[in-house]
Design an enzyme around this catalytic site. Structure first.
Site: not given
Ligand code: 13P
Length: 255
Positions: A13, A15, A98, A100, A170, A176, A216
Site C-alpha cells: 500500500n 499511500k 484503511h 488513515e 491492521e 507507520g 510495520s
Molecule cells: P506500515 O507498513 O508503513 O506500518 O503501513 C502499514 C499499512 O498501513 C498498510 O496499509
C-alpha cells in the site's frame, strides 16, 4: 499461512508516495525480484500512478490495486473515483476502509460497506482493512472493535462475493510506528476474525478467506508473522516502497 486452504497475498500500500515516473522505476525494480513468487503480489498505488503501473506490470505477475473507490457509478462527487474508472484502468484490487481514511477523511463503517459492495459488484477484489486503536486495545475491547467492523463493513456481502474479499488486520497502533504486533498478537486477532467470518458465512467459506496482517511489517519480521496459521499475507506500507524489502517479504511468503 495455510496455503492448502487459501491464497497468500502480499500487497504493497504505497499511500501518498511516488509520482508516476517514480512508480514506473520502483515497479521495474520489483518485477524481476518477485517473478517466481508462488503467492499473489499486488501493488496498490495512488490514482495518478495507475496507468503507468498497469503498463509497467504487463507481462509480470504483479497485480495493480487502487487505494479507495467510490460507491456510485458516476455523478457529482468531486475528487472521487468510480469502480468503472478503475476497471478500465486495469485495476484488480481496491483497498477499503484503511485506518488513515477512517482517521483523517471521515470514513465510517457505513461508507466502507458501501464502497466494498460497489467494488465487489464491479468484479474487483476488495482488501477491507480493520483494526483497533491503541486505547481500544488497552481497554480490552480489540475483539469487540474488530468484530463490529467486520459485521458492518461486510453487511449484505454474499458468500459468493466473499470469495473476492481479503481482510487486512491492521492494528492502528502498529501502522507507520515501527511497533509491529507480535506474531502471537497478530495470530490471535486474525484467527478471531476468521471465527467471526465463520459465524457469518460458515466455516468452509471463512477458511477460504485470505487474512493479511499490516502494521510495520518488514523484511525482518515477515517470516515469523507469516508462519502463523491465520496470517495469510501482508499489507505493507513503508517497506513496500523499497524494492529489496518488498521482495524479501514476498520471498518470506513463498518459503
Ligand atoms: P506500515 O507498513 O508503513 O506500518 O503501513 C502499514 C499499512 O498501513 C498498510 O496499509
Amino acid at each position: 499461512m495455510n496455503k492448502t486452504l487459501r491464497k497468500a497475498v502480499i500487497a504493497g500500500n504505497w499511500k501518498m508516495n511516488k509520482t508516476p515516473s517514480e512508480a514506473k522505476e520502483l515497479l521495474t525494480q520489483i518485477a524481476p525480484l518477485v517473478k517466481d513468487a508462488q503467492c499473489e503480489v499486488v501493488a496498490c498505488v495512488p490514482y495518478v500512478d495507475l496507468a503507468v503501473a498497469v503498463e509497467a506490470c504487463k507481462g509480470t505477475n504483479i497485480k495493480i490495486g487502487a487505494e479507495n473507490a467510490h460507491w456510485e457509478e458516476k455523478g457529482a462527487f468531486t475528487g472521487e473515483i468510480s469502480t468503472g474508472m478503475l476497471k478500465e484502468a486495469g485495476v484488480e484490487y481496491v483497498v477499503l476502509g484503511h485506518s488513515e481514511r477512517r482517521q483523517y477523511f471521515g470514513e465510517t463503517d457505513e461508507t466502507v460497506n458501501k464502497r466494498t459492495k460497489a467494488v465487489l459488484k464491479a468484479g474487483l477484489k476488495a482488501i477491507v482493512c480493520v483494526g483497533e486503536l491503541l486505547w481500544e486495545r488497552e481497554c480490552g475491547i480489540t475483539e469487540e472493535v474488530v468484530a463490529r467492523q467486520i459485521k458492518l463493513d461486510l453487511f449484505d456481502v454474499s458468500a459468493e462475493e466473499l470469495k473476492n474479499v481479503i481482510i487486512a488486520y491492521e492494528p492502528v497502533w502498529a501502522i507507520g510506528t515501527g511497533k509491529t504486533a507480535t506474531a502471537y498478537q497478530a495470530e490471535e486477532v486474525c484467527s478471531f476474525i476468521r471465527a467471526v467470518l465463520a459465524k457469518l458465512y460458515g466455516k468452509e467459506a471463512a477458511d477460504g478467506v485470505t487474512i493479511q496482517y499490516g502494521g510495520s511489517m518488514n523484511d525482518a519480521n515477515a517470516a515469523e508473522l507469516l508462519s502463523k496459521e491465520d496470517v495469510d499475507g501482508g499489507l505493507i506500507g513503508g517497506a513496500s516502497l523499497v524494492a529489496e524489502k518488498f521482495a524479501a517479504i514476498v520471498a518470506a511468503a513463498n518459503a
